[in-house]
Design an enzyme around this catalytic site. Structure first.
Site: not given
Ligand code: 2M8
Length: 465
Positions: A194, A431
């Site tokens: 992103d 993550e």
């Protein structure tokens, strides 16, 4: 079905003990995030089904419970659009209120587009097409597990094949009207990376108009908001979303006026690798010859397209902004796209491996683990704690490891696999990780991190490829 999972004593131990413990701990993460027919990417930060997360999750689940792995993708396929697009999010109607934004209401896709499915609510974007690779992994892991398992998995392969073919056809046509072999993305969220500096130049040119009011919910789920994209980035993401809605997600119209239209090399390389997997699936289910020819054509065209995006000075592949008509010359893991696409000549492979080992990436002396940071520390846009701007991502390590194996680089692949597992044994299933300190960042208990750990543990790099 569920009893096939063997999570072990997961809650009470930390992943810092030794790699041997990684397997039950990883299984435990997937078990805790499991919502029966699909898996949340993370316990709180991501309460819906994400497309490429689910594909990675299926790939890991394949080693625990073949049937459940297939089901993960079947649930995702239920959200497929009439155009063939697999949406990037399928919304969970039972997600806690105010847990994720933008939510189904904000996307409003089924009201705006007759191509959207009516049974489930989805976003209007897509994500990298890793799915055929996961389907093939499910098939491979079923082998040798008895005739019944193989028959059931063959049926799953037969059902998945037309879904995957429609998905890849959509990407080869609607997302590549130029016939360049490269897929066009409409939003940084489609890239999966992103806030990567790959998108900075293009995003800067996007003029944000009047945004309907909103509240971000993601920041409440991370220890420090600087791990996540900034508010300025979010405003642009949301503005692009409003523009897509104003075109009712109609792609020809998007192509005409959308300000963010980028040939994404990582997405395109994953598509080439997924087409190789699709070709093998086509062989396994015995599809018509013309379809296999079509897939072969996509593979060749994809590799040619990536070749044209090669930057000989950076010794990496770079994205292309169709609007500005310029390359995004930024050194990120996406630059290893040709390695992921495969079929390299020895010289290109040598160049890529040199870049990978150099201080620009995994050879940087400041790194805690010799694993490639998502953005090179030598880039001005590098940030060691911010999401895709520098942290190390286990899924990116998996992609490179798997690509090294396919390139026949077994020793190098094995080194990467061991290091990636050491990182997870030390830091848990985060993550992403701060590349210089190894500090776990973002969400903990991230499903795809656990899933790639399971795949790492099940594959002997010396024998596969
Ligand atoms: C991240 O993306 C979402 C938006 O799609 C977000 O930041 O809210 C990315 O890392 C993406 O690649 C990933 O699929 C998703 C869920 O893990 O999170």
């Amino acid at each position: 079905m569920r009893e096939e999972l063997d999570p072990g004593d997961t809650e009470s131990r930390s992943a810092s003990e030794k790699p041997a413990d990684v397997n039950p701990l990883a299984a435990g993460v997937l078990r805790r995030n499991d919502l029966r027919t699909w898996t949340k990417p993370a316990p709180n930060l991501y309460p819906h089904q994400w497309s490429w997360d689910s594909a990675f999750i299926a790939l890991g689940l394949a080693h625990l419970n073949n049937r459940r792995a297939a089901q993960e993708l079947e649930t995702l396929f239920a959200g497929q659009w009439a155009t063939g697009k697999l949406p990037h999010i399928i919304f969970n109607p039972e997600a806690p209120p105010k847990s994720y934004f933008p939510d189904a209401e904000r996307w409003n896709s089924s009201a705006l587009s007759s191509d959207a499915p009516s049974e489930v609510r989805t976003s209007g974007l897509c994500q990298p097409p890793i799915h055929a690779i996961a389907v093939l992994r499910i098939w491979e892991t079923a082998q040798g597990k008895g005739k019944r398992r193989v028959d059931i998995t063959r049926a799953f392969l037969r059902d998945s094949y037309p879904r995957l073919l429609a998905w890849h056809l959509y990407l080869a046509t609607t997302r590549d009207p130029e016939g360049s072999g490269l897929a066009t993305i409409y939003h940084p969220w489609e890239s999966g990376t992103d806030n990567s500096p790959r998108w900075d130049a293009a995003l800067e040119k996007v003029e944000v108009g009047d945004l309907p009011p909103y509240t971000r919910h993601d920041l409440q789920h991370v220890a420090d908001p600087s791990h996540r994209p900034t508010d300025e980035e979010y405003q642009r993401y949301l503005w692009l979303l409003e523009l897509l809605k104003s075109k009712r997600y109609e792609e020809a119209a998007i192509y005409e006026s959308h300000p963010f239209l980028i040939k994404d090399v990582l997405f395109s390389a994953i598509l080439v690798a997924a087409n190789e997997a699709l070709f093998k699936i086509a062989e396994a289910v015995g599809t018509p010859n013309e379809e296999r020819k079509l897939i072969e054509g996509w593979i060749e065209r994809g590799r040619r397209g990536l070749d044209e995006r090669w930057d000989p000075d950076l010794k990496l592949c770079v994205d292309y902004d169709l609007r500005a008509k310029e390359s995004a010359r930024v050194r990120t893991v996406a630059g290893f796209a040709p390695l992921i696409a495969g079929g390299l000549n020895p010289e290109r492979l040598k160049d890529l491996l040199e870049t990978l080992d150099s201080p620009t990436f995994a050879g940087n002396p400041r790194l805690r683990w010799p694993l490639p940071p998502s953005t090179s520390p030598k880039e001005p846009g590098f940030h060691p704690r911010s999401y895709w701007r520098g942290p190390t991502w286990p899924v990116a390590n998996w992609l490179l490891w798997w690509s090294l194996l396919r390139a026949g680089e077994h020793d190098r692949a094995e080194k990467m696999r061991q290091t990636a597992l050491d990182q997870l044994a030390d830091g848990g299933f985060a993550e992403y990780f701060e590349p210089f300190t190894g500090e776990p960042l973002g969400s903990s208990d991230q499903s795809w991190t656990a899933a790639v750990a399971l795949d790492f543990l099940s594959t002997n790099s010396a024998e596969s490829g």
